[in-house]
Design a protein around this motif. Structure first.
Motif, PDB file in Angstrom:
ATOM      1  N   SER A  67      21.847 -26.289 -16.305  1.00 32.57           N
ATOM      2  CA  SER A  67      20.138 -25.468 -15.723  1.00 32.57           C
ATOM      3  C   SER A  67      20.208 -24.422 -15.798  1.00 32.57           C
ATOM      4  O   SER A  67      19.145 -23.697 -15.793  1.00 32.57           O
ATOM      5  CB  SER A  67      19.485 -26.641 -15.973  1.00 32.57           C
ATOM      6  N   MET A  68      20.483 -24.155 -14.353  1.00 33.34           N
ATOM      7  CA  MET A  68      19.701 -22.956 -13.366  1.00 33.34           C
ATOM      8  C   MET A  68      20.477 -21.923 -14.395  1.00 33.34           C
ATOM      9  O   MET A  68      19.611 -20.821 -14.269  1.00 33.34           O
ATOM     10  CB  MET A  68      20.337 -23.498 -12.340  1.00 33.34           C
ATOM     11  N   GLN A  69      21.947 -21.561 -14.297  1.00 37.11           N
ATOM     12  CA  GLN A  69      22.816 -20.828 -15.021  1.00 37.11           C
ATOM     13  C   GLN A  69      22.156 -20.066 -16.636  1.00 37.11           C
ATOM     14  O   GLN A  69      21.584 -19.629 -16.556  1.00 37.11           O
ATOM     15  CB  GLN A  69      23.760 -20.963 -15.368  1.00 37.11           C
ATOM     16  N   VAL A  70      21.616 -21.352 -17.641  1.00 38.57           N
ATOM     17  CA  VAL A  70      21.035 -21.201 -18.567  1.00 38.57           C
ATOM     18  C   VAL A  70      19.517 -20.294 -18.143  1.00 38.57           C
ATOM     19  O   VAL A  70      19.312 -19.838 -18.978  1.00 38.57           O
ATOM     20  CB  VAL A  70      21.098 -21.924 -19.410  1.00 38.57           C
ATOM     21  N   LEU A 123      32.734 -28.169 -17.987  1.00 40.01           N
ATOM     22  CA  LEU A 123      32.981 -27.316 -17.346  1.00 40.01           C
ATOM     23  C   LEU A 123      33.394 -28.105 -15.783  1.00 40.01           C
ATOM     24  O   LEU A 123      33.429 -26.456 -14.907  1.00 40.01           O
ATOM     25  CB  LEU A 123      32.334 -26.042 -17.131  1.00 40.01           C
ATOM     26  N   PHE A 124      33.126 -28.489 -15.087  1.00 43.27           N
ATOM     27  CA  PHE A 124      33.177 -29.524 -14.330  1.00 43.27           C
ATOM     28  C   PHE A 124      32.368 -28.920 -13.215  1.00 43.27           C
ATOM     29  O   PHE A 124      32.503 -28.350 -12.004  1.00 43.27           O
ATOM     30  CB  PHE A 124      34.874 -29.585 -13.672  1.00 43.27           C
ATOM     31  N   LEU A 125      30.717 -28.691 -14.404  1.00 46.71           N
ATOM     32  CA  LEU A 125      29.669 -28.611 -12.923  1.00 46.71           C
ATOM     33  C   LEU A 125      28.742 -29.455 -13.025  1.00 46.71           C
ATOM     34  O   LEU A 125      29.070 -30.670 -14.013  1.00 46.71           O
ATOM     35  CB  LEU A 125      28.961 -26.598 -13.824  1.00 46.71           C
ATOM     36  N   THR A 126      27.510 -29.422 -11.565  1.00 44.99           N
ATOM     37  CA  THR A 126      26.980 -30.492 -12.437  1.00 44.99           C
ATOM     38  C   THR A 126      25.314 -29.756 -13.049  1.00 44.99           C
ATOM     39  O   THR A 126      25.735 -28.835 -14.169  1.00 44.99           O
ATOM     40  CB  THR A 126      25.669 -30.758 -10.953  1.00 44.99           C
ATOM     41  N   GLN A 127      24.968 -31.218 -13.756  1.00 45.64           N
ATOM     42  CA  GLN A 127      24.395 -30.396 -14.863  1.00 45.64           C
ATOM     43  C   GLN A 127      22.614 -29.582 -14.681  1.00 45.64           C
ATOM     44  O   GLN A 127      22.623 -28.520 -14.653  1.00 45.64           O
ATOM     45  CB  GLN A 127      23.192 -31.983 -15.513  1.00 45.64           C
ATOM     46  N   GLN A 167      27.986 -17.130 -16.639  1.00 45.42           N
ATOM     47  CA  GLN A 167      26.200 -17.387 -17.415  1.00 45.42           C
ATOM     48  C   GLN A 167      26.738 -17.419 -18.769  1.00 45.42           C
ATOM     49  O   GLN A 167      26.379 -18.359 -19.739  1.00 45.42           O
ATOM     50  CB  GLN A 167      24.994 -16.341 -17.408  1.00 45.42           C
ATOM     51  N   LEU A 168      27.705 -16.643 -19.285  1.00 43.51           N
ATOM     52  CA  LEU A 168      27.733 -16.919 -20.859  1.00 43.51           C
ATOM     53  C   LEU A 168      28.206 -18.104 -21.404  1.00 43.51           C
ATOM     54  O   LEU A 168      28.635 -18.418 -22.208  1.00 43.51           O
ATOM     55  CB  LEU A 168      27.867 -15.372 -21.324  1.00 43.51           C
ATOM     56  N   LYS A 169      29.851 -17.999 -20.288  1.00 45.67           N
ATOM     57  CA  LYS A 169      30.112 -19.557 -20.443  1.00 45.67           C
ATOM     58  C   LYS A 169      29.352 -19.975 -20.690  1.00 45.67           C
ATOM     59  O   LYS A 169      30.209 -21.272 -21.377  1.00 45.67           O
ATOM     60  CB  LYS A 169      31.830 -19.064 -19.067  1.00 45.67           C
ATOM     61  N   VAL A 170      28.646 -20.510 -19.211  1.00 44.18           N
ATOM     62  CA  VAL A 170      27.750 -21.624 -19.096  1.00 44.18           C
ATOM     63  C   VAL A 170      27.269 -21.905 -20.621  1.00 44.18           C
ATOM     64  O   VAL A 170      26.883 -23.095 -21.476  1.00 44.18           O
ATOM     65  CB  VAL A 170      26.480 -21.792 -18.152  1.00 44.18           C
ATOM     66  N   PHE A 171      26.437 -20.901 -20.698  1.00 43.90           N
ATOM     67  CA  PHE A 171      25.343 -20.871 -22.044  1.00 43.90           C
ATOM     68  C   PHE A 171      26.380 -21.253 -23.855  1.00 43.90           C
ATOM     69  O   PHE A 171      25.877 -21.811 -24.421  1.00 43.90           O
ATOM     70  CB  PHE A 171      24.866 -19.997 -22.771  1.00 43.90           C
TER      71      PHE A 171
END
Length: 319
Positions: free
Chosen positions: A36-39, A28-32, A8-12
């Motif tokens: 958004s969910m992780q943040v 990060l090769f993730l979906t948007q 979560q910290l890396k995504v943020f």
């Protein structure tokens, strides 16, 4: 905050650095929606919103600014820990993070082959991006080493040339100029050009050459990749200037040919770049030494020897 995960910290941190959910997702090769969910989950852990949207722009809240600073400190300490562990392990195990510009994808994988065979315990992460994105990673010190053909002039970095990167004029093999010798720049200026996007190192070098001669560069088509440009050349849409390395996998039946033009090849170089004062891990230092001492020889042995004799390597420089 003990409930927050490192993921979560890396995504943020990526969202905060880019001020964009979309660009963070791409990196990060993730979906948007996942980003958004992780943040959102991290905001619940903190108990305060981390971002606010004003119009189409994304801004950090005060809580977000505090967390961003904390994240950068955490990741810097983790990076130092990784270096320490890699040094303790020597070259038996560890990781190497490389960020390279798009054209370098024709070069670096060939150089990585013998290196990885020599040190099979090393895991390599190779990120290929355009010049702007690689510079962003360099500023944030996200990788061990960076390979560029156009080193930044406004950053405090160490710069080391290790391999020639000549720029040549490419045309369809049945082009009217294909069999001519010492074609003048004035004659080339009459042809439609297919070029990389404005801001690319190759385009800047070609534009500078034509400007110095008082000639107009007629760019008919902008394309974002070298392969797309090669396909457009083969389709008869115009001529282009690309790194000679882009011809590495072209065989005798290639629809492309290199034109014999004055002032070409434009001599450029591949550079190893990293932040000035950065402490390289033993693995990064070993790969650095490998490129500096063996890079040209390995490139010649794994590609086409006769196309690399375009001049000598300049002295190393630091900025």
């Amino acid at each position: 905050m003990r409930q927050a995960t490192l993921h979560q910290l890396k995504v943020f941190e990526a969202v905060a650095r880019h001020n964009s959910f979309t660009r963070a997702a791409e990196e990060l090769f993730l979906t948007q929606p996942t980003v958004s969910m992780q943040v959102k989950q991290l905001s619940k852990v903190v108990g305060l919103p981390l971002f606010e949207q004003v119009g189409k722009r994304l801004y950090l809240t005060e809580a977000g600014k505090e967390l961003y600073t904390t994240c950068r400190e955490i990741f810097e300490r983790l990076s130092q820990f990784e270096i320490a562990i890699a040094d303790l392990k020597g070259l038996k195990q560890g990781s190497l993070r490389l960020a390279v510009v798009t054209t370098a994808k024709y070069v670096i994988p060939r150089l990585l082959g013998p290196f990885c065979q020599r040190y099979p315990g090393i895991d390599v992460s190779l990120t290929v991006n355009n010049h702007e994105r690689v510079i962003e990673n360099l500023v944030d010190n996200r990788d061990d080493l960076y390979i560029l053909s156009q080193p930044p002039e406004d950053l405090d970095v160490s710069i080391h040339p290790f391999l020639e990167n000549p720029l040549v004029v490419l045309a369809w093999r049945n082009h009217p100029l294909a069999n001519e010798k010492n074609i003048s720049l004035k004659r080339l200026a009459e042809e439609p050009f297919i070029m990389r996007e404005p801001g690319s190192g190759t385009r800047k070098a070609v534009q500078r050459l034509f400007d110095d001669q008082g000639l107009e560069l007629k760019v008919k088509l902008d394309l974002g990749s070298n392969e797309a440009i090669k396909q457009a050349i083969a389709g008869g849409l115009g001529i282009s200037v690309l790194s000679l390395h882009t011809m590495a996998l072209e065989g005798p039946s290639s629809p492309l040919t290199i034109l014999d033009a004055e002032s070409f090849p434009i001599q450029r170089y591949w550079y190893i770049v990293y932040p000035a004062g950065k402490q390289l891990s033993i693995i990064a230092q070993t790969f650095f030494d490998y490129l500096m001492n063996e890079g040209k020889t390995v490139a010649e042995e794994t590609a086409f020897h006769d196309l690399f004799n375009y001049g000598s390597k300049p002295d190393s420089e630091e900025k």
